[in-house]
Enzyme design. Structure first.
Site, PDB file in Angstrom:
ATOM      1  N   GLU A  98       4.766  -8.053   2.997  1.00  0.00           N
ATOM      2  CA  GLU A  98       4.952  -9.081   4.142  1.00  0.00           C
ATOM      3  C   GLU A  98       3.975  -8.346   5.304  1.00  0.00           C
ATOM      4  O   GLU A  98       3.409  -8.577   6.071  1.00  0.00           O
ATOM      5  CB  GLU A  98       5.738  -9.371   3.751  1.00  0.00           C
ATOM      6  CG  GLU A  98       6.838  -9.695   2.410  1.00  0.00           C
ATOM      7  CD  GLU A  98       7.239  -8.817   1.685  1.00  0.00           C
ATOM      8  OE1 GLU A  98       6.510  -8.093   1.046  1.00  0.00           O
ATOM      9  OE2 GLU A  98       8.396  -9.370   0.649  1.00  0.00           O
TER      10      GLU A  98
ATOM     11  N   VAL B 187       0.693  -1.259   0.135  1.00  0.00           N
ATOM     12  CA  VAL B 187      -0.019   0.271   0.215  1.00  0.00           C
ATOM     13  C   VAL B 187       0.729   1.117   0.373  1.00  0.00           C
ATOM     14  O   VAL B 187       1.356   1.322   1.090  1.00  0.00           O
ATOM     15  CB  VAL B 187      -0.481  -0.121   0.680  1.00  0.00           C
ATOM     16  CG1 VAL B 187      -1.332   1.357   0.735  1.00  0.00           C
ATOM     17  CG2 VAL B 187      -2.122  -1.638   1.314  1.00  0.00           C
ATOM     18  N   GLU B 188       0.840   2.408  -1.387  1.00  0.00           N
ATOM     19  CA  GLU B 188       1.862   2.493  -1.184  1.00  0.00           C
ATOM     20  C   GLU B 188       1.191   4.502  -0.899  1.00  0.00           C
ATOM     21  O   GLU B 188       0.166   4.225  -0.443  1.00  0.00           O
ATOM     22  CB  GLU B 188       2.032   2.819  -2.897  1.00  0.00           C
ATOM     23  CG  GLU B 188       3.103   2.204  -3.451  1.00  0.00           C
ATOM     24  CD  GLU B 188       3.981   1.631  -4.217  1.00  0.00           C
ATOM     25  OE1 GLU B 188       3.859   3.138  -5.012  1.00  0.00           O
ATOM     26  OE2 GLU B 188       4.688   0.892  -4.469  1.00  0.00           O
TER      27      GLU B 188
ATOM     28  N   CYS C 170      11.253  -5.302   5.738  1.00  0.00           N
ATOM     29  CA  CYS C 170       9.877  -6.811   5.780  1.00  0.00           C
ATOM     30  C   CYS C 170      11.098  -7.442   6.395  1.00  0.00           C
ATOM     31  O   CYS C 170      10.191  -8.494   7.395  1.00  0.00           O
ATOM     32  CB  CYS C 170       9.723  -7.090   4.529  1.00  0.00           C
ATOM     33  SG  CYS C 170       8.401  -5.747   4.617  1.00  0.00           S
TER      34      CYS C 170
ATOM     35  N   SER D  27       1.249   8.819  -1.009  1.00  0.00           N
ATOM     36  CA  SER D  27       2.048  10.333  -1.481  1.00  0.00           C
ATOM     37  C   SER D  27       2.807  10.817  -0.921  1.00  0.00           C
ATOM     38  O   SER D  27       4.371  11.062  -1.568  1.00  0.00           O
ATOM     39  CB  SER D  27       0.874  11.225  -1.638  1.00  0.00           C
ATOM     40  OG  SER D  27      -0.089  10.826  -2.480  1.00  0.00           O
TER      41      SER D  27
HETATM   42  N1  THU Z   1       7.359  -4.306  -1.729  1.00  0.00           N
HETATM   43  C1  THU Z   1       6.595  -5.097  -1.353  1.00  0.00           C
HETATM   44  O1  THU Z   1       5.772  -5.128  -1.057  1.00  0.00           O
HETATM   45  N2  THU Z   1       7.342  -6.172  -1.196  1.00  0.00           N
HETATM   46  C2  THU Z   1       8.170  -6.734  -1.220  1.00  0.00           C
HETATM   47  O2  THU Z   1       9.043  -7.890  -0.595  1.00  0.00           O
HETATM   48  C3  THU Z   1       9.643  -5.909  -2.118  1.00  0.00           C
HETATM   49  C4  THU Z   1       8.833  -4.505  -2.160  1.00  0.00           C
HETATM   50  C5  THU Z   1       6.718  -2.743  -2.387  1.00  0.00           C
HETATM   51  C6  THU Z   1       7.215  -1.294  -1.596  1.00  0.00           C
HETATM   52  C7  THU Z   1       6.773  -0.403  -2.658  1.00  0.00           C
HETATM   53  O3  THU Z   1       5.377  -0.607  -2.993  1.00  0.00           O
HETATM   54  C8  THU Z   1       6.602  -1.175  -4.202  1.00  0.00           C
HETATM   55  O4  THU Z   1       7.595  -2.175  -4.132  1.00  0.00           O
HETATM   56  C9  THU Z   1       8.396  -1.051  -4.788  1.00  0.00           C
HETATM   57  O5  THU Z   1       9.177  -0.937  -3.602  1.00  0.00           O
END
Ligand code: THU
Length: 132
Positions: free
Chosen positions: A55, A43-44, A88, A46
């Site tokens: 994870e 979940v990104e 993570c 801004s």
């Molecule tokens: N991201 C993950 O959700 N899990 C991972 O194992 C690697 C990176 C996400 C974070 C961000 O939303 C996007 O991938 C790019 O880094």
């Protein structure tokens, strides 16, 4: 539940990923000792720094529902294999040494690592305590 099945559940979560900035969609599926499955997506935000990985989403859902005995987590990504980031790894290390992490490019090509392979000599505030 096989590793492949858990990975396929992680893959099924990809459409729910909220990743408008990176367009790097990630899904996760976590398996508890009781056989329960908790899912997650990245979940990104801004602010970028507020972004939460798939994870950690899955772990927060599981822990907040009372499931602490996590056996495995599968991670799928629409851009190829995604290995868990450093944050993570530390987050998951809190909950045990034996956690299995399933990654891959697709369900026919999966790899399994333990958390201690991905994070040797991780930090614990209370050495000996693992998610208890
Ligand atoms: N991201 C993950 O959700 N899990 C991972 O194992 C690697 C990176 C996400 C974070 C961000 O939303 C996007 O991938 C790019 O880094």
């Amino acid at each position: 539940m096989t590793d492949k099945e858990l990975y396929q559940i992680a893959e099924s979560m990809l459409p729910r990923s909220y990743a408008p900035f990176s367009e790097f969609h990630v899904g996760a599926a976590l398996l508890t000792a009781k056989g329960e499955v908790y899912t997650g997506v990245n979940v990104e935000n801004s602010s970028l720094g507020g972004t939460i990985c798939a994870e950690r989403t899955a772990f927060v859902k599981a822990i907040s529902e009372g499931a602490t005995d996590v056996k495995a987590i599968a991670v799928a990504c629409d851009k190829g294999e995604a290995l868990p980031c450093g944050i993570c790894r530390q987050f998951m290390y809190e909950f045990g040494d034996d956690l299995r992490i399933i990654t891959g490019t697709d369900s026919e090509h999966i790899r399994v690592h333990t958390i201690t392979e991905l994070l040797p000599l991780g930090f614990r505030l209370r050495p000996g305590h693992k998610g208890d």
